[in-house]
Design a protein around this motif. Structure first.
Motif, PDB file in Angstrom:
ATOM      1  N   PRO A  68     -27.920-105.196 -15.202  1.00  0.00           N
ATOM      2  CA  PRO A  68     -27.625-104.262 -14.115  1.00  0.00           C
ATOM      3  C   PRO A  68     -28.427-104.531 -12.836  1.00  0.00           C
ATOM      4  CG  PRO A  68     -27.756-103.076 -16.168  1.00  0.00           C
ATOM      5  CD  PRO A  68     -28.193-104.491 -16.450  1.00  0.00           C
ATOM      6  N   THR A  69     -29.702-104.922 -12.952  1.00  0.00           N
ATOM      7  CA  THR A  69     -30.496-105.186 -11.751  1.00  0.00           C
ATOM      8  C   THR A  69     -29.986-106.419 -11.005  1.00  0.00           C
ATOM      9  OG1 THR A  69     -32.087-106.395 -13.106  1.00  0.00           O
ATOM     10  CG2 THR A  69     -32.604-104.101 -12.617  1.00  0.00           C
ATOM     11  N   ASP A  70     -29.396-107.375 -11.733  1.00  0.00           N
ATOM     12  CA  ASP A  70     -28.849-108.565 -11.080  1.00  0.00           C
ATOM     13  C   ASP A  70     -27.572-108.263 -10.296  1.00  0.00           C
ATOM     14  OD1 ASP A  70     -30.917-110.085 -12.022  1.00  0.00           O
ATOM     15  OD2 ASP A  70     -29.773-111.021 -13.650  1.00  0.00           O
ATOM     16  N   LEU A  71     -26.943-107.129 -10.586  1.00  0.00           N
ATOM     17  CA  LEU A  71     -25.757-106.734  -9.817  1.00  0.00           C
ATOM     18  C   LEU A  71     -26.116-106.413  -8.370  1.00  0.00           C
ATOM     19  CD1 LEU A  71     -23.898-104.462 -12.395  1.00  0.00           C
ATOM     20  CD2 LEU A  71     -23.211-106.734 -11.619  1.00  0.00           C
ATOM     21  N   LEU A  72     -27.407-106.181  -8.109  1.00  0.00           N
ATOM     22  CA  LEU A  72     -27.863-105.853  -6.761  1.00  0.00           C
ATOM     23  C   LEU A  72     -28.279-107.088  -5.964  1.00  0.00           C
ATOM     24  CD1 LEU A  72     -30.013-102.723  -7.678  1.00  0.00           C
ATOM     25  CD2 LEU A  72     -27.643-102.787  -6.884  1.00  0.00           C
TER      26      LEU A  72
END
Length: 118
Positions: A68-72
């Motif tokens: 999820p953090t890589d989606l940013l």
């Protein structure tokens, strides 16, 4: 399932590889905020199937970072991720997970110190 036509700009074929590994089904396991318990813990949305809401038309899965953090990440950094770091997302789960990651990032950011006059 409809034929798998890769999106424009998929010169390396990553989308096809990710979609094949996912067997054409969204790989969200609850990071979107839904538990997907009725579907064995995984989102039931399939590529080419119809969305949860009436009239949304066929769903097109996305190949995006699994974390999820890589989606940013900015697009140029997300595009550089290896195929092992990507999973298939339906647009609904992708957007909800991205919003949740952004909210968590904002909550963990240190509070800005007010500017002093002197």
């Amino acid at each position: 399932m409809t034929t798998r036509v890769p999106p424009l700009g998929d010169s390396r074929g990553l989308w096809l590889v990710v979609l094949a590994a996912a067997a054409g089904r969204c790989q969200c396991r609850g990071t979107c905020g839904k538990n997907h318990d009725k579907d064995g813990g995984r989102c039931k949305t399939v590529h080419g199937g119809y969305g949860r809401r009436h009239g949304t038309g066929p769903v097109r899965l996305l190949a995006a970072p699994a974390e999820p953090t890589d989606l940013l990440l900015p697009p140029h950094k997300a595009a550089a991720l290896p195929k092992t770091a990507l999973i298939a997302w339906c647009p609904e789960c992708h957007d909800a997970t991205r919003r949740a990651a952004a909210k968590a990032q904002q909550a963990s950011a240190p509070a800005a110190e007010p500017d002093s006059l002197f």
